[in-house]
Enzyme design. Sequence first.
Site, PDB file in Angstrom:
ATOM      1  N   ASN A   7      45.503  55.073  35.981  1.00  0.00           N
ATOM      2  CA  ASN A   7      44.557  54.739  34.907  1.00  0.00           C
ATOM      3  C   ASN A   7      44.773  55.740  33.760  1.00  0.00           C
ATOM      4  O   ASN A   7      44.648  56.952  33.955  1.00  0.00           O
ATOM      5  CB  ASN A   7      43.129  54.831  35.478  1.00  0.00           C
ATOM      6  CG  ASN A   7      42.078  54.546  34.427  1.00  0.00           C
ATOM      7  OD1 ASN A   7      42.167  55.045  33.318  1.00  0.00           O
ATOM      8  ND2 ASN A   7      41.077  53.768  34.780  1.00  0.00           N
ATOM      9  N   HIS A  10      42.077  58.283  29.919  1.00  0.00           N
ATOM     10  CA  HIS A  10      41.751  59.599  29.366  1.00  0.00           C
ATOM     11  C   HIS A  10      42.858  60.196  28.499  1.00  0.00           C
ATOM     12  O   HIS A  10      42.633  61.194  27.818  1.00  0.00           O
ATOM     13  CB  HIS A  10      41.260  60.531  30.463  1.00  0.00           C
ATOM     14  CG  HIS A  10      39.962  60.034  31.025  1.00  0.00           C
ATOM     15  ND1 HIS A  10      38.865  59.785  30.221  1.00  0.00           N
ATOM     16  CD2 HIS A  10      39.602  59.645  32.273  1.00  0.00           C
ATOM     17  CE1 HIS A  10      37.881  59.303  30.963  1.00  0.00           C
ATOM     18  NE2 HIS A  10      38.307  59.199  32.202  1.00  0.00           N
ATOM     19  N   HIS A  43      40.760  50.568  30.973  1.00  0.00           N
ATOM     20  CA  HIS A  43      39.410  50.015  30.878  1.00  0.00           C
ATOM     21  C   HIS A  43      39.084  49.880  29.398  1.00  0.00           C
ATOM     22  O   HIS A  43      38.898  50.878  28.702  1.00  0.00           O
ATOM     23  CB  HIS A  43      38.429  50.974  31.564  1.00  0.00           C
ATOM     24  CG  HIS A  43      37.020  50.469  31.630  1.00  0.00           C
ATOM     25  ND1 HIS A  43      36.033  51.124  32.326  1.00  0.00           N
ATOM     26  CD2 HIS A  43      36.427  49.366  31.088  1.00  0.00           C
ATOM     27  CE1 HIS A  43      34.888  50.447  32.205  1.00  0.00           C
ATOM     28  NE2 HIS A  43      35.106  49.392  31.455  1.00  0.00           N
ATOM     29  N   ARG A  45      36.529  49.412  27.134  1.00  0.00           N
ATOM     30  CA  ARG A  45      35.063  49.432  27.154  1.00  0.00           C
ATOM     31  C   ARG A  45      34.495  48.725  25.944  1.00  0.00           C
ATOM     32  O   ARG A  45      35.108  48.705  24.874  1.00  0.00           O
ATOM     33  CB  ARG A  45      34.554  50.873  27.179  1.00  0.00           C
ATOM     34  CG  ARG A  45      34.642  51.514  28.542  1.00  0.00           C
ATOM     35  CD  ARG A  45      34.013  52.903  28.519  1.00  0.00           C
ATOM     36  NE  ARG A  45      33.764  53.371  29.863  1.00  0.00           N
ATOM     37  CZ  ARG A  45      32.616  53.216  30.518  1.00  0.00           C
ATOM     38  NH1 ARG A  45      31.577  52.632  29.940  1.00  0.00           N
ATOM     39  NH2 ARG A  45      32.492  53.675  31.737  1.00  0.00           N
ATOM     40  N   ARG A  49      35.352  53.531  23.547  1.00  0.00           N
ATOM     41  CA  ARG A  49      35.346  54.993  23.456  1.00  0.00           C
ATOM     42  C   ARG A  49      36.722  55.608  23.726  1.00  0.00           C
ATOM     43  O   ARG A  49      36.980  56.724  23.319  1.00  0.00           O
ATOM     44  CB  ARG A  49      34.306  55.600  24.394  1.00  0.00           C
ATOM     45  CG  ARG A  49      34.619  55.423  25.852  1.00  0.00           C
ATOM     46  CD  ARG A  49      33.641  56.159  26.729  1.00  0.00           C
ATOM     47  NE  ARG A  49      32.330  55.536  26.735  1.00  0.00           N
ATOM     48  CZ  ARG A  49      31.426  55.783  27.686  1.00  0.00           C
ATOM     49  NH1 ARG A  49      31.681  56.637  28.644  1.00  0.00           N
ATOM     50  NH2 ARG A  49      30.261  55.158  27.668  1.00  0.00           N
ATOM     51  N   GLU A  70      40.506  46.736  33.421  1.00  0.00           N
ATOM     52  CA  GLU A  70      39.116  46.834  33.867  1.00  0.00           C
ATOM     53  C   GLU A  70      38.235  46.364  32.727  1.00  0.00           C
ATOM     54  O   GLU A  70      38.402  46.802  31.588  1.00  0.00           O
ATOM     55  CB  GLU A  70      38.756  48.275  34.201  1.00  0.00           C
ATOM     56  CG  GLU A  70      39.456  48.804  35.414  1.00  0.00           C
ATOM     57  CD  GLU A  70      39.146  50.273  35.642  1.00  0.00           C
ATOM     58  OE1 GLU A  70      38.306  50.841  34.912  1.00  0.00           O
ATOM     59  OE2 GLU A  70      39.755  50.850  36.525  1.00  0.00           O
ATOM     60  N   THR A 101      32.147  55.163  34.862  1.00  0.00           N
ATOM     61  CA  THR A 101      31.594  54.127  35.733  1.00  0.00           C
ATOM     62  C   THR A 101      30.894  54.805  36.911  1.00  0.00           C
ATOM     63  O   THR A 101      31.485  55.640  37.589  1.00  0.00           O
ATOM     64  CB  THR A 101      32.733  53.218  36.233  1.00  0.00           C
ATOM     65  OG1 THR A 101      33.535  52.876  35.108  1.00  0.00           O
ATOM     66  CG2 THR A 101      32.198  51.953  36.862  1.00  0.00           C
ATOM     67  N   GLU A 151      38.000  46.219  45.094  1.00  0.00           N
ATOM     68  CA  GLU A 151      38.283  47.649  44.925  1.00  0.00           C
ATOM     69  C   GLU A 151      37.024  48.422  45.303  1.00  0.00           C
ATOM     70  O   GLU A 151      35.984  48.279  44.657  1.00  0.00           O
ATOM     71  CB  GLU A 151      38.697  47.965  43.476  1.00  0.00           C
ATOM     72  CG  GLU A 151      38.937  49.458  43.280  1.00  0.00           C
ATOM     73  CD  GLU A 151      39.477  49.823  41.898  1.00  0.00           C
ATOM     74  OE1 GLU A 151      40.039  48.946  41.201  1.00  0.00           O
ATOM     75  OE2 GLU A 151      39.338  51.004  41.523  1.00  0.00           O
ATOM     76  N   HIS A 191      38.154  55.769  42.072  1.00  0.00           N
ATOM     77  CA  HIS A 191      37.138  56.523  41.331  1.00  0.00           C
ATOM     78  C   HIS A 191      36.919  57.902  41.940  1.00  0.00           C
ATOM     79  O   HIS A 191      36.547  58.015  43.097  1.00  0.00           O
ATOM     80  CB  HIS A 191      35.782  55.819  41.230  1.00  0.00           C
ATOM     81  CG  HIS A 191      35.020  56.355  40.056  1.00  0.00           C
ATOM     82  ND1 HIS A 191      35.121  55.842  38.794  1.00  0.00           N
ATOM     83  CD2 HIS A 191      34.231  57.442  39.943  1.00  0.00           C
ATOM     84  CE1 HIS A 191      34.398  56.561  37.963  1.00  0.00           C
ATOM     85  NE2 HIS A 191      33.864  57.550  38.636  1.00  0.00           N
TER      86      HIS A 191
HETATM   87  N1  PXP Z   1      38.793  52.277  39.438  1.00  0.00           N
HETATM   88  C1  PXP Z   1      37.836  51.826  38.601  1.00  0.00           C
HETATM   89  C2  PXP Z   1      37.329  50.437  38.797  1.00  0.00           C
HETATM   90  C3  PXP Z   1      37.351  52.622  37.554  1.00  0.00           C
HETATM   91  O1  PXP Z   1      36.387  52.149  36.728  1.00  0.00           O
HETATM   92  C4  PXP Z   1      37.902  53.913  37.371  1.00  0.00           C
HETATM   93  C5  PXP Z   1      37.430  54.764  36.236  1.00  0.00           C
HETATM   94  O2  PXP Z   1      37.691  54.132  35.019  1.00  0.00           O
HETATM   95  C6  PXP Z   1      38.909  54.338  38.256  1.00  0.00           C
HETATM   96  C7  PXP Z   1      39.328  53.512  39.288  1.00  0.00           C
HETATM   97  C8  PXP Z   1      39.578  55.663  38.106  1.00  0.00           C
HETATM   98  O3  PXP Z   1      38.669  56.699  38.295  1.00  0.00           O
HETATM   99  P1  PXP Z   1      39.120  58.182  38.014  1.00  0.00           P
HETATM  100  O4  PXP Z   1      39.414  58.302  36.553  1.00  0.00           O
HETATM  101  O5  PXP Z   1      37.941  58.987  38.453  1.00  0.00           O
HETATM  102  O6  PXP Z   1      40.345  58.439  38.839  1.00  0.00           O
END
Ligand code: PXP
Length: 237
Positions: A7, A10, A43, A45, A49, A70, A101, A151, A191
């Site tokens: 992901n 960030h 994601h 959003r 952001r 996402e 999330t 998931e 997550h």
């Molecule tokens: N899976 C989902 C569905 C999420 O919403 C997120 C965060 O955007 C993640 C995985 C990844 O989480 P993390 O950034 O904490 O690894």
Amino acid sequence: MALLGVNIDHVATIRQARQTVEPDPVWAATLAELGGADSITVHLREDRRHIQDRDLEVLRRTVQGKLNLEAAIAPAMVDIACRVRPDQVTLVPERREEITTEGGLDVTGHRAATATAVGRLHDAGIAVSLFIDPDPRQIEAAVALHVAAGELYTGEYANATPMAARHDELVRLASAATLVREARLVLNAGHGLTYRNVVPVAELDGMHELNIGHSIVSRAVLVGFTQAVREMKQLVQ
Ligand code: PXP
């Protein structure tokens, strides 16, 4: 062993801190794929952001493995997904005031709206995954919507202290994982997973793919820092 979905939200968070062009999440996606990422997750959003519409559109053309979007179940987000056609959409809950999330989608509480979003995505030929808590009621509701994957939200596991509490959360994840597998859904999780806590989750029976973002981006910032400073030092000297 499990596949790795990276992901890159960030990377975009750092860019948006200055609203400039760097670091470009599209470049990060390429590097992630070179590093072995099995899929790229973003994601988009509703408040934009971090990831922007342009990122999603360019990534659709550049990601060579699987692109997983996402998105909230909101009709406007489903419109975008149907137009851009990622390989998979993971439906997630979204609250504007949250930092990230904070749990899985409440499928039982939003059954009709979730069914509408799933139906539209299926009609567009897009595989759907539902991000859900490791809760039998939510899994049952997800299964009833005939989605391809579930998931499991690992945030409670990741945040649990002391170790005994974390163990309890792992047991909860393991039994939820069994339900997902028995329903013949693809089993994913994510997550809050980090270099320290990921292995027991990756080792859950039948785990297909883990989606990991913050910890990988955090590590990348630090492992690349010395070289980045060295290169700037050469320029200013
Ligand atoms: N899976 C989902 C569905 C999420 O919403 C997120 C965060 O955007 C993640 C995985 C990844 O989480 P993390 O950034 O904490 O690894």
